[in-house]
Scaffold this motif. Structure first.
Motif, PDB file in Angstrom:
ATOM      1  N   GLU A  89       8.443 -26.084 102.616  1.00  0.00           N
ATOM      2  CA  GLU A  89       8.173 -24.660 102.407  1.00  0.00           C
ATOM      3  C   GLU A  89       8.928 -24.063 101.221  1.00  0.00           C
ATOM      4  OE1 GLU A  89       9.106 -26.153 105.265  1.00  0.00           O
ATOM      5  OE2 GLU A  89      10.430 -24.836 106.446  1.00  0.00           O
ATOM      6  N   ASP A  90       9.814 -24.844 100.601  1.00  0.00           N
ATOM      7  CA  ASP A  90      10.477 -24.399  99.376  1.00  0.00           C
ATOM      8  C   ASP A  90       9.615 -24.661  98.137  1.00  0.00           C
ATOM      9  OD1 ASP A  90      13.544 -25.633 100.757  1.00  0.00           O
ATOM     10  OD2 ASP A  90      12.914 -23.530 100.622  1.00  0.00           O
ATOM     11  N   THR A  91       8.501 -25.343  98.326  1.00  0.00           N
ATOM     12  CA  THR A  91       7.588 -25.619  97.215  1.00  0.00           C
ATOM     13  C   THR A  91       7.104 -24.317  96.606  1.00  0.00           C
ATOM     14  OG1 THR A  91       6.871 -27.742  98.115  1.00  0.00           O
ATOM     15  CG2 THR A  91       5.365 -26.622  96.577  1.00  0.00           C
ATOM     16  N   ALA A  92       7.291 -24.181  95.292  1.00  0.00           N
ATOM     17  CA  ALA A  92       6.947 -22.933  94.609  1.00  0.00           C
ATOM     18  C   ALA A  92       7.232 -23.084  93.120  1.00  0.00           C
ATOM     19  CB  ALA A  92       7.779 -21.764  95.158  1.00  0.00           C
ATOM     20  N   VAL A  93       6.752 -22.116  92.358  1.00  0.00           N
ATOM     21  CA  VAL A  93       7.209 -21.948  90.985  1.00  0.00           C
ATOM     22  C   VAL A  93       8.419 -21.029  91.041  1.00  0.00           C
ATOM     23  CG1 VAL A  93       6.666 -21.154  88.665  1.00  0.00           C
ATOM     24  CG2 VAL A  93       4.894 -22.247  90.065  1.00  0.00           C
ATOM     25  N   TYR A  94       9.512 -21.475  90.462  1.00  0.00           N
ATOM     26  CA  TYR A  94      10.754 -20.709  90.483  1.00  0.00           C
ATOM     27  C   TYR A  94      10.968 -20.030  89.133  1.00  0.00           C
ATOM     28  CZ  TYR A  94      12.106 -22.651  94.974  1.00  0.00           C
ATOM     29  OH  TYR A  94      12.158 -22.971  96.312  1.00  0.00           O
ATOM     30  N   TYR A  95      11.313 -18.755  89.198  1.00  0.00           N
ATOM     31  CA  TYR A  95      11.541 -17.946  88.006  1.00  0.00           C
ATOM     32  C   TYR A  95      12.934 -17.361  88.022  1.00  0.00           C
ATOM     33  CZ  TYR A  95       6.399 -17.813  87.957  1.00  0.00           C
ATOM     34  OH  TYR A  95       5.058 -18.151  87.967  1.00  0.00           O
ATOM     35  N   CYS A  96      13.546 -17.271  86.844  1.00  0.00           N
ATOM     36  CA  CYS A  96      14.760 -16.481  86.751  1.00  0.00           C
ATOM     37  C   CYS A  96      14.435 -15.191  85.984  1.00  0.00           C
ATOM     38  CB  CYS A  96      15.899 -17.229  86.084  1.00  0.00           C
ATOM     39  SG  CYS A  96      15.663 -17.673  84.357  1.00  0.00           S
ATOM     40  N   ALA A  97      15.220 -14.181  86.268  1.00  0.00           N
ATOM     41  CA  ALA A  97      14.998 -12.870  85.687  1.00  0.00           C
ATOM     42  C   ALA A  97      16.344 -12.197  85.456  1.00  0.00           C
ATOM     43  CB  ALA A  97      14.138 -12.013  86.603  1.00  0.00           C
ATOM     44  N   ALA A  98      16.392 -11.283  84.495  1.00  0.00           N
ATOM     45  CA  ALA A  98      17.647 -10.621  84.149  1.00  0.00           C
ATOM     46  C   ALA A  98      17.452  -9.116  84.032  1.00  0.00           C
ATOM     47  CB  ALA A  98      18.187 -11.176  82.828  1.00  0.00           C
ATOM     48  N   ARG A  99      18.535  -8.399  84.358  1.00  0.00           N
ATOM     49  CA  ARG A  99      18.529  -6.949  84.194  1.00  0.00           C
ATOM     50  C   ARG A  99      19.934  -6.491  83.850  1.00  0.00           C
ATOM     51  NH1 ARG A  99      19.668  -3.712  89.099  1.00  0.00           N
ATOM     52  NH2 ARG A  99      18.144  -2.203  88.299  1.00  0.00           N
ATOM     53  N   ALA A 100      20.011  -5.428  83.057  1.00  0.00           N
ATOM     54  CA  ALA A 100      21.314  -4.926  82.599  1.00  0.00           C
ATOM     55  C   ALA A 100      21.842  -3.887  83.562  1.00  0.00           C
ATOM     56  CB  ALA A 100      21.190  -4.353  81.192  1.00  0.00           C
ATOM     57  N   SER A 101      21.949  -4.285  84.818  1.00  0.00           N
ATOM     58  CA  SER A 101      22.456  -3.387  85.850  1.00  0.00           C
ATOM     59  C   SER A 101      22.910  -4.223  87.035  1.00  0.00           C
ATOM     60  CB  SER A 101      21.370  -2.391  86.242  1.00  0.00           C
ATOM     61  OG  SER A 101      21.882  -1.396  87.107  1.00  0.00           O
ATOM     62  N   HIS A 102      23.234  -3.547  88.141  1.00  0.00           N
ATOM     63  CA  HIS A 102      23.749  -4.263  89.300  1.00  0.00           C
ATOM     64  C   HIS A 102      22.663  -5.122  89.947  1.00  0.00           C
ATOM     65  CE1 HIS A 102      22.229  -0.299  90.587  1.00  0.00           C
ATOM     66  NE2 HIS A 102      21.743  -0.971  91.605  1.00  0.00           N
ATOM     67  N   ILE A 103      23.098  -6.019  90.813  1.00  0.00           N
ATOM     68  CA  ILE A 103      22.161  -6.948  91.432  1.00  0.00           C
ATOM     69  C   ILE A 103      21.186  -6.217  92.341  1.00  0.00           C
ATOM     70  CG2 ILE A 103      23.805  -8.854  91.314  1.00  0.00           C
ATOM     71  CD1 ILE A 103      24.236  -8.513  94.357  1.00  0.00           C
ATOM     72  N   THR A 104      20.007  -6.805  92.476  1.00  0.00           N
ATOM     73  CA  THR A 104      19.001  -6.286  93.378  1.00  0.00           C
ATOM     74  C   THR A 104      18.052  -7.409  93.736  1.00  0.00           C
ATOM     75  OG1 THR A 104      17.225  -4.657  93.670  1.00  0.00           O
ATOM     76  CG2 THR A 104      17.546  -5.537  91.457  1.00  0.00           C
ATOM     77  N   ASP A 105      17.420  -7.300  94.899  1.00  0.00           N
ATOM     78  CA  ASP A 105      16.417  -8.291  95.293  1.00  0.00           C
ATOM     79  C   ASP A 105      15.002  -7.802  94.980  1.00  0.00           C
ATOM     80  OD1 ASP A 105      16.488  -7.618  98.907  1.00  0.00           O
ATOM     81  OD2 ASP A 105      16.032  -6.351  97.186  1.00  0.00           O
TER      82      ASP A 105
END
Length: 123
Positions: A89-105
């Motif tokens: 169930e971990d099968t997927a396309v994985y992406y990373c992303a960035a933002r110039a602020s605090h963490i968020t989901d």
């Protein structure tokens, strides 16, 4: 401007491990929070993990807690996702992303995205 490139995906058997890397360009990368997201086949994109700009604060989705670990090396402009005890169930396309602020989901709040890397876990 930040450009992100993911690597490290592949095919692995259930119970195995992979380490994904997210390499960034831009000398201000260390001031960005970074998140990992994934899109399983036929499903919506979902949050996996996120890390603050210094690496002092992290958050992981319940589905991966205890198995995945996000970390970063700002000297190398790279964020990692160590994935252990992988499940089909971990099968997927994985992406990373960035933002110039605090963490968020919330994926909608990220400004920069990589092209993704495929992770396939066989049973």
């Amino acid at each position: 401007q930040v450009q992100l490139v993911e690597s490290g995906g592949g095919l692995v058997q259930a119970g195995g491990s992979l380490r994904l890397s997210c390499a960034a360009s831009g000398r201000t990368f260390s001031s960005y929070s970074v998140g990992w997201f994934r899109r399983p086949p036929g499903k919506e994109r979902e949050f996996v993990a996120t890390i603050s700009w210094r690496g002092g604060t992290t958050s992981h989705a319940d589905s991966v807690k205890g198995r995945f670990t996000i970390s970063r090396d700002n000297a190398k402009n790279t964020v990692y996702l160590q994935m252990n005890s992988l499940k089909p169930e971990d099968t997927a396309v994985y992406y990373c992303a960035a933002r110039a602020s605090h963490i968020t989901d919330d994926a909608r709040l990220y400004d920069y995205w990589g092209q993704g890397t495929q992770v396939t876990v066989s049973s």
